[in-house]
Design an enzyme around this catalytic site. Structure first.
Site, PDB file in Angstrom:
ATOM      1  N   GLY A  40       0.773  -1.236   0.000  1.00 52.90           N
ATOM      2  CA  GLY A  40       0.000   0.000   0.000  1.00 52.90           C
ATOM      3  C   GLY A  40       0.800   1.280   0.000  1.00 52.90           C
ATOM      4  O   GLY A  40       0.278   2.329   0.383  1.00 52.90           O
ATOM      5  N   HIS A 137       1.574   0.702 -13.513  1.00 50.31           N
ATOM      6  CA  HIS A 137       2.380  -0.448 -13.952  1.00 50.31           C
ATOM      7  C   HIS A 137       3.866  -0.078 -13.946  1.00 50.31           C
ATOM      8  O   HIS A 137       4.232   1.014 -14.409  1.00 50.31           O
ATOM      9  CB  HIS A 137       1.963  -0.878 -15.356  1.00 50.31           C
ATOM     10  CG  HIS A 137       2.671  -2.106 -15.822  1.00 50.31           C
ATOM     11  ND1 HIS A 137       2.395  -3.368 -15.317  1.00 50.31           N
ATOM     12  CD2 HIS A 137       3.677  -2.267 -16.729  1.00 50.31           C
ATOM     13  CE1 HIS A 137       3.190  -4.250 -15.900  1.00 50.31           C
ATOM     14  NE2 HIS A 137       3.970  -3.617 -16.752  1.00 50.31           N
TER      15      HIS A 137
END
Length: 219
Positions: A40, A137
């Protein structure tokens, strides 16, 4: 994924587009739903950008699919509600995505951010939030799609790689690109060291990409 708190880094990088317009502050903040599978750190980068008034947004909910992940402590730090949708409880991806879409709508989410979401999403979710789902990504797309981007970059011998934020489409890692950051590949890099350096740039460009899309949506 590393579990470190977002940090600064002095490695040269190039971010494009370089200048992101700031959203108007006299409008209601856009309501975000963040999807996370691991530590996270990118979730925290978004939350901190909001706290620092660098991003005019509000995180409504963090959805996660792996019990006990470190992202839970980050969400608690910022007082963000969390909902577990364990993919192991669903026989089909479509069923999981239908439940995720329902949760996002219950929390009145307007924009969805896949910040380290390690599951392929289906048209069930994509169609529910058409052109309102961002993915992050760790490569300069369209190069090195999929889950081993850093290792593939090293195997290919490229001298520059980086990270990309793009809109989500049915084909994996293939939606329209919003922003990219280039990162040099160093001679002694491993997938882990390269990932750590790319991640610093991820923390920078993800809030910028959200701000870009907010402006594009006329908010």
């Amino acid at each position: 994924m590393t579990s470190n708190t977002p940090t600064t880094d002095t490695t040269p990088s190039f971010i494009s587009p370089a200048v992101t317009p700031k959203p108007a502050q006299d409008t209601p903040p856009i309501k975000l739903g963040i999807m996370v599978s691991g530590s996270g750190t990118n979730f925290e980068a978004i939350a901190q950008a909001i706290a620092d008034r660098q991003l005019h947004a509000q995180i409504q909910v963090m959805i996660y699919n792996n019990p006990g992940i470190k992202a839970l402590a980050r969400a608690e730090k910022f007082g963000i509600p969390t909902i577990l949708h364990n993919h192991r409880d669903y026989k089909k991806r479509e069923a999981l995505d239908a439940q995720i879409a329902q949760t996002l709508k219950q929390y009145q989410v307007e924009l969805v951010v896949m910040a380290g979401w390690m599951r392929i999403v289906t048209p069930v979710l994509i169609d529910a939030f058409r052109d309102r789902i961002l993915n992050l990504h760790p490569s300069l797309l369209p190069s090195f799609k999929g889950i081993r981007a850093e290792a593939e970059a090293l195997a290919a011998g490229v001298k520059i790689t980086g990270c990309t934020v793009h809109l989500v489409s049915p084909e994996v890692d293939s939606g329209p690109i919003l922003i990219q950051a280039a990162v040099p590949v160093l001679p002694n890099d491993t997938p882990e060291t390269l990932h750590a350096r790319i991640q610093v740039q991820e923390h920078r460009i993800l809030p910028q990409a959200i701000a870009q899309l907010v402006v594009a949506l006329g908010r």
